[in-house]
Write a protein that holds these residues in place. Sequence first.
Motif, PDB file in Angstrom:
ATOM      1  N   SER A  31       0.829  -1.198   0.000  1.00 24.46           N
ATOM      2  CA  SER A  31       0.000   0.000   0.000  1.00 24.46           C
ATOM      3  C   SER A  31       0.868   1.255   0.000  1.00 24.46           C
ATOM      4  CB  SER A  31      -0.921  -0.010   1.220  1.00 24.46           C
ATOM      5  OG  SER A  31      -1.680   1.162   1.282  1.00 24.46           O
ATOM      6  N   GLY A  32       1.941   1.249   0.781  1.00 24.34           N
ATOM      7  CA  GLY A  32       2.861   2.386   0.811  1.00 24.34           C
ATOM      8  C   GLY A  32       3.577   2.584  -0.512  1.00 24.34           C
ATOM      9  N   PHE A  33       4.007   1.486  -1.120  1.00 23.47           N
ATOM     10  CA  PHE A  33       4.648   1.585  -2.433  1.00 23.47           C
ATOM     11  C   PHE A  33       3.659   2.139  -3.456  1.00 23.47           C
ATOM     12  CE2 PHE A  33       5.744  -0.123  -6.614  1.00 23.47           C
ATOM     13  CZ  PHE A  33       7.046   0.342  -6.742  1.00 23.47           C
ATOM     14  N   TRP A  34       2.447   1.598  -3.448  1.00 19.72           N
ATOM     15  CA  TRP A  34       1.424   2.029  -4.406  1.00 19.72           C
ATOM     16  C   TRP A  34       1.056   3.497  -4.183  1.00 19.72           C
ATOM     17  CZ3 TRP A  34       0.087   1.367  -8.995  1.00 19.72           C
ATOM     18  CH2 TRP A  34      -1.144   1.777  -9.477  1.00 19.72           C
ATOM     19  N   TYR A  35       0.997   3.936  -2.930  1.00 21.56           N
ATOM     20  CA  TYR A  35       0.725   5.343  -2.634  1.00 21.56           C
ATOM     21  C   TYR A  35       1.788   6.225  -3.298  1.00 21.56           C
ATOM     22  CZ  TYR A  35       0.416   9.801  -0.240  1.00 21.56           C
ATOM     23  OH  TYR A  35       0.315  11.143   0.006  1.00 21.56           O
ATOM     24  N   THR A  36       3.038   5.816  -3.176  1.00 18.55           N
ATOM     25  CA  THR A  36       4.124   6.603  -3.761  1.00 18.55           C
ATOM     26  C   THR A  36       3.998   6.649  -5.278  1.00 18.55           C
ATOM     27  OG1 THR A  36       5.528   5.870  -1.934  1.00 18.55           O
ATOM     28  CG2 THR A  36       6.624   6.947  -3.766  1.00 18.55           C
ATOM     29  N   VAL A  37       3.690   5.532  -5.894  1.00 17.75           N
ATOM     30  CA  VAL A  37       3.537   5.504  -7.362  1.00 17.75           C
ATOM     31  C   VAL A  37       2.362   6.387  -7.788  1.00 17.75           C
ATOM     32  CG1 VAL A  37       2.976   4.024  -9.331  1.00 17.75           C
ATOM     33  CG2 VAL A  37       4.602   3.230  -7.603  1.00 17.75           C
ATOM     34  N   ARG A  38       1.251   6.313  -7.056  1.00 19.70           N
ATOM     35  CA  ARG A  38       0.052   7.081  -7.424  1.00 19.70           C
ATOM     36  C   ARG A  38       0.231   8.576  -7.247  1.00 19.70           C
ATOM     37  NH1 ARG A  38      -3.316   4.489  -3.482  1.00 19.70           N
ATOM     38  NH2 ARG A  38      -3.244   6.574  -2.732  1.00 19.70           N
ATOM     39  N   ARG A  41       4.891  12.005  -9.114  1.00 12.25           N
ATOM     40  CA  ARG A  41       5.224  11.955 -10.541  1.00 12.25           C
ATOM     41  C   ARG A  41       6.616  11.363 -10.759  1.00 12.25           C
ATOM     42  NH1 ARG A  41       5.382  17.287 -11.812  1.00 12.25           N
ATOM     43  NH2 ARG A  41       7.582  17.271 -11.323  1.00 12.25           N
ATOM     44  N   ASN A  42       7.579  11.781  -9.944  1.00 12.90           N
ATOM     45  CA  ASN A  42       8.942  11.281 -10.134  1.00 12.90           C
ATOM     46  C   ASN A  42       9.027   9.774  -9.931  1.00 12.90           C
ATOM     47  OD1 ASN A  42       9.825  13.825 -10.724  1.00 12.90           O
ATOM     48  ND2 ASN A  42      10.741  14.206  -8.726  1.00 12.90           N
ATOM     49  N   MET A  43       8.228   9.223  -9.015  1.00 15.61           N
ATOM     50  CA  MET A  43       8.238   7.776  -8.821  1.00 15.61           C
ATOM     51  C   MET A  43       7.728   7.077 -10.070  1.00 15.61           C
ATOM     52  SD  MET A  43       9.130   5.361  -6.894  1.00 15.61           S
ATOM     53  CE  MET A  43       8.789   4.086  -5.710  1.00 15.61           C
ATOM     54  N   ILE A  70      21.867  -3.651 -11.897  1.00 11.60           N
ATOM     55  CA  ILE A  70      20.723  -2.855 -12.357  1.00 11.60           C
ATOM     56  C   ILE A  70      19.608  -2.876 -11.310  1.00 11.60           C
ATOM     57  CG2 ILE A  70      18.850  -2.757 -14.079  1.00 11.60           C
ATOM     58  CD1 ILE A  70      21.527  -1.649 -15.100  1.00 11.60           C
ATOM     59  N   PHE A  71      19.322  -4.059 -10.752  1.00 13.29           N
ATOM     60  CA  PHE A  71      18.271  -4.149  -9.738  1.00 13.29           C
ATOM     61  C   PHE A  71      18.653  -3.415  -8.457  1.00 13.29           C
ATOM     62  CE2 PHE A  71      16.611  -7.827 -12.232  1.00 13.29           C
ATOM     63  CZ  PHE A  71      15.362  -7.292 -12.469  1.00 13.29           C
ATOM     64  N   ILE A  72      19.928  -3.432  -8.097  1.00 18.12           N
ATOM     65  CA  ILE A  72      20.377  -2.661  -6.931  1.00 18.12           C
ATOM     66  C   ILE A  72      20.163  -1.173  -7.187  1.00 18.12           C
ATOM     67  CG2 ILE A  72      22.425  -1.943  -5.623  1.00 18.12           C
ATOM     68  CD1 ILE A  72      23.387  -4.899  -5.884  1.00 18.12           C
ATOM     69  N   ALA A  73      20.513  -0.719  -8.387  1.00 19.24           N
ATOM     70  CA  ALA A  73      20.334   0.695  -8.733  1.00 19.24           C
ATOM     71  C   ALA A  73      18.852   1.074  -8.719  1.00 19.24           C
ATOM     72  CB  ALA A  73      20.951   0.983 -10.099  1.00 19.24           C
ATOM     73  N   ILE A  74      18.014   0.239  -9.317  1.00 23.28           N
ATOM     74  CA  ILE A  74      16.571   0.501  -9.350  1.00 23.28           C
ATOM     75  C   ILE A  74      16.014   0.571  -7.931  1.00 23.28           C
ATOM     76  CG2 ILE A  74      14.329  -0.553  -9.915  1.00 23.28           C
ATOM     77  CD1 ILE A  74      15.702  -1.637 -12.502  1.00 23.28           C
ATOM     78  N   THR A  75      16.363  -0.412  -7.123  1.00 20.13           N
ATOM     79  CA  THR A  75      15.858  -0.468  -5.756  1.00 20.13           C
ATOM     80  C   THR A  75      16.328   0.738  -4.947  1.00 20.13           C
ATOM     81  OG1 THR A  75      15.855  -2.881  -5.875  1.00 20.13           O
ATOM     82  CG2 THR A  75      15.708  -1.901  -3.683  1.00 20.13           C
ATOM     83  N   GLY A  76      17.581   1.141  -5.143  1.00 21.99           N
ATOM     84  CA  GLY A  76      18.091   2.316  -4.441  1.00 21.99           C
ATOM     85  C   GLY A  76      17.294   3.563  -4.752  1.00 21.99           C
ATOM     86  N   VAL A  77      16.968   3.747  -6.015  1.00 22.82           N
ATOM     87  CA  VAL A  77      16.180   4.922  -6.403  1.00 22.82           C
ATOM     88  C   VAL A  77      14.769   4.829  -5.822  1.00 22.82           C
ATOM     89  CG1 VAL A  77      15.168   6.188  -8.346  1.00 22.82           C
ATOM     90  CG2 VAL A  77      17.534   5.406  -8.471  1.00 22.82           C
ATOM     91  N   ILE A  79      13.812   3.272  -3.123  1.00 21.46           N
ATOM     92  CA  ILE A  79      13.876   3.482  -1.671  1.00 21.46           C
ATOM     93  C   ILE A  79      14.062   4.954  -1.348  1.00 21.46           C
ATOM     94  CG2 ILE A  79      15.295   3.061   0.390  1.00 21.46           C
ATOM     95  CD1 ILE A  79      15.765   0.202  -0.779  1.00 21.46           C
ATOM     96  N   THR A  80      14.978   5.638  -2.028  1.00 21.81           N
ATOM     97  CA  THR A  80      15.188   7.047  -1.712  1.00 21.81           C
ATOM     98  C   THR A  80      13.964   7.882  -2.070  1.00 21.81           C
ATOM     99  OG1 THR A  80      16.419   7.374  -3.779  1.00 21.81           O
ATOM    100  CG2 THR A  80      17.712   7.071  -1.770  1.00 21.81           C
TER     101      THR A  80
END
Length: 136
Positions: A31-38, A41-43, A70-77, A79-80
Amino acid sequence: MLPPSSFEPLPQHEQKSEWRKFIAGFSYAFSGFWYTVRTQRNMRVHVLAAIVAVGAGIYLHISAIEFALIFIAITGVFITEMINTVLEVCVDLASPTYHPLAKIAKDVAAGAVLVNAILSVIIGLFIFLPHLLALF
C-alpha cells in the motif's frame, strides 16, 4: 504482561494472530509503495525507467551480475524516492505553512533522490554502453 521468552512456543491462537500480523505487514508495505507511485510523478518516471532498463537488459542479454547491479540501482532509487515521500508528508504535517527549515528538509531529501538517480544512470551507462556499442 511480559512477552513470552523466545524459547517458549506461543499458544495456538497467538500463533495465528502473529501470522496474520505478518501477512498484514506485506499489505501495508505494498500500500505504501502504491501510494508513492500514485501520488509522486517522479516515482512514476522511476518505474518507467526501471521497466526500460529491465527490458533493455533482457534484449541485450546482460549477465546475471549486470542484472543484479541494475536491480540494486533501481531499488536504491525506489527506496530514496519513498523516503523522500515520507519526509515530505511528515514535514507537511509538522509545518503546514511555509517555513525555511521545512524547505531545507524537503530540498535535501529531494537531493538524495537526485544523487541516487545520477548514480543509477552512471551504473546503467557502464553496463549498457558496451552492449549497445557491440550492436554497431
